[in-house]
Design an enzyme around this catalytic site. Structure first.
Site: not given
Length: 337
Positions: A146, A202, A292
């Site tokens: 996300d 992921h 990040s």
């Protein structure tokens, strides 16, 4: 009549800016991929001020010794430590309220079940929350987390529009010029995470781990203000890299980059082992507390990014995306062994 119209327009403008400040919607304009609507990121006013103070030509000229950046790094490490303490639990509810986080997307959904803020920060999605796009079709790459994303067909284009660090190259990103030849002017997807986001990431493709590398470094901001400066954010920050060899996409480079207040950039043990079979959508690792970034690089000519991502990116607009959504399609898949 004209004066009344002018005063009415002025009042509307003032009230709209007041609402933006009140809701902290002072960040960059993005496009919500699901709705197609423009919106501004929520960001604390003090953070916005600090970014403008730290990343501008005058500060960069004055701070020749990088003292301010070193101070930011030390502060980030200390902040990460505080979030591991039990008393940090009391910050969770206010954080959820401020950023309007829908906890039904997460498991557990009850904030009281997280012992510390750090536990909450690395929360997992509920099983229903983020379906993988066409999970059986290995020619379709997916969004890795996300975040807000910008995609570019080449490193050259990414540097023209988005990553302005004066020394950015793939060789410097992975600290290996020889390996970097694989991605000579390859396609780039640049993901930027804010503190309120899901902070696990992921795999965009299926394949095998070819190599893994951990690189120590700083914890500088990855906000567009910072990325558009001459400071080499992405090649100075702490990061972990993995190369995934995919029959459909060739060699895919995945780099997770720590930023402000991130205590750890962590890859799970299997992702550090050459030969590990990676599934599309498999969890690679996580960030611990703070903003990040993730950079995914494909070999030149091996992916066609989705048009609804490419068009805004070429206008220097980020798109709000969710993990598991479509990223692009393989253009030259090879036969699997």
């Amino acid at each position: 009549m004209f004066l009344a119209y002018y005063l009415h327009s002025l009042l509307d403008t003032v009230l709209s800016y007041y609402k933006i400040i009140e809701t902290r919607e002072v960040g960059w304009i993005t496009i919500d991929r699901q709705s197609g609507q423009f919106k501004r990121e929520q960001q604390p006013l003090w953070k916005k001020f600090k970014l403008l103070l730290l990343f501008n030509p005058l500060t960069e000229w004055i701070d020749r010794t990088h003292w301010m950046r070193l101070w930011t790094r030390d502060k980030s490490v200390a902040a990460g430590g505080r979030e591991r303490q039990p008393r940090s639990h009391r910050e969770i509810k206010g954080f959820i309220d401020f950023y309007q986080i829908d906890m039904s997307d997460f498991s557990p959904s009850d904030p009281e079940e997280y012992p510390t803020f750090e536990d909450f920060f690395v929360r997992k999605h509920a099983s229903h929350a983020r379906p993988i796009y066409q999970p059986e079709d290995r020619t379709k790459a997916i969004v890795v987390t996300d975040a807000r994303v910008a995609v570019f067909p080449s490193v050259t284009r990414a540097k023209e529009l988005w990553i302005k660090g004066s020394q950015f190259t793939i060789g410097k990103l992975i600290e290996d010029e020889k390996k970097a030849d694989t991605w000579n002017d390859g396609a780039v997807a640049s993901f930027r995470l804010s503190p309120q986001d899901y902070h696990r990431y992921h795999s965009p493709v299926a394949g095998k781990v070819k190599w893994y590398k951990r690189i120590p470094g700083s914890y500088l901001q990855v906000d567009p203000v910072a990325l558009h400066s001459s400071v080499n954010i992405l090649t100075e920050n702490a990061r972990c890299c993995v190369c995934i060899d995919s029959s459909e996409f060739g060699q895919v480079l995945f780099v997770a980059i720590g930023a402000t207040d991130v205590g750890t950039v962590e890859f799970h043990e299997p992702m550090r082992q050459p030969g590990h079979d990676v599934e599309k959508g498999e969890e690679i690792g996580l960030f611990q507390f703070g903003g990040s970034a993730i950079v995914v690089v494909f070999e030149n000519g091996r992916i066609g990014f989705d048009e609804d991502l490419l068009v805004p990116s070429n206008k220097e607009i980020n798109i709000d995306v969710r993990v598991g959504q479509s990223l692009g399609k393989a253009t030259r898949p090879r036969a699997r062994k």
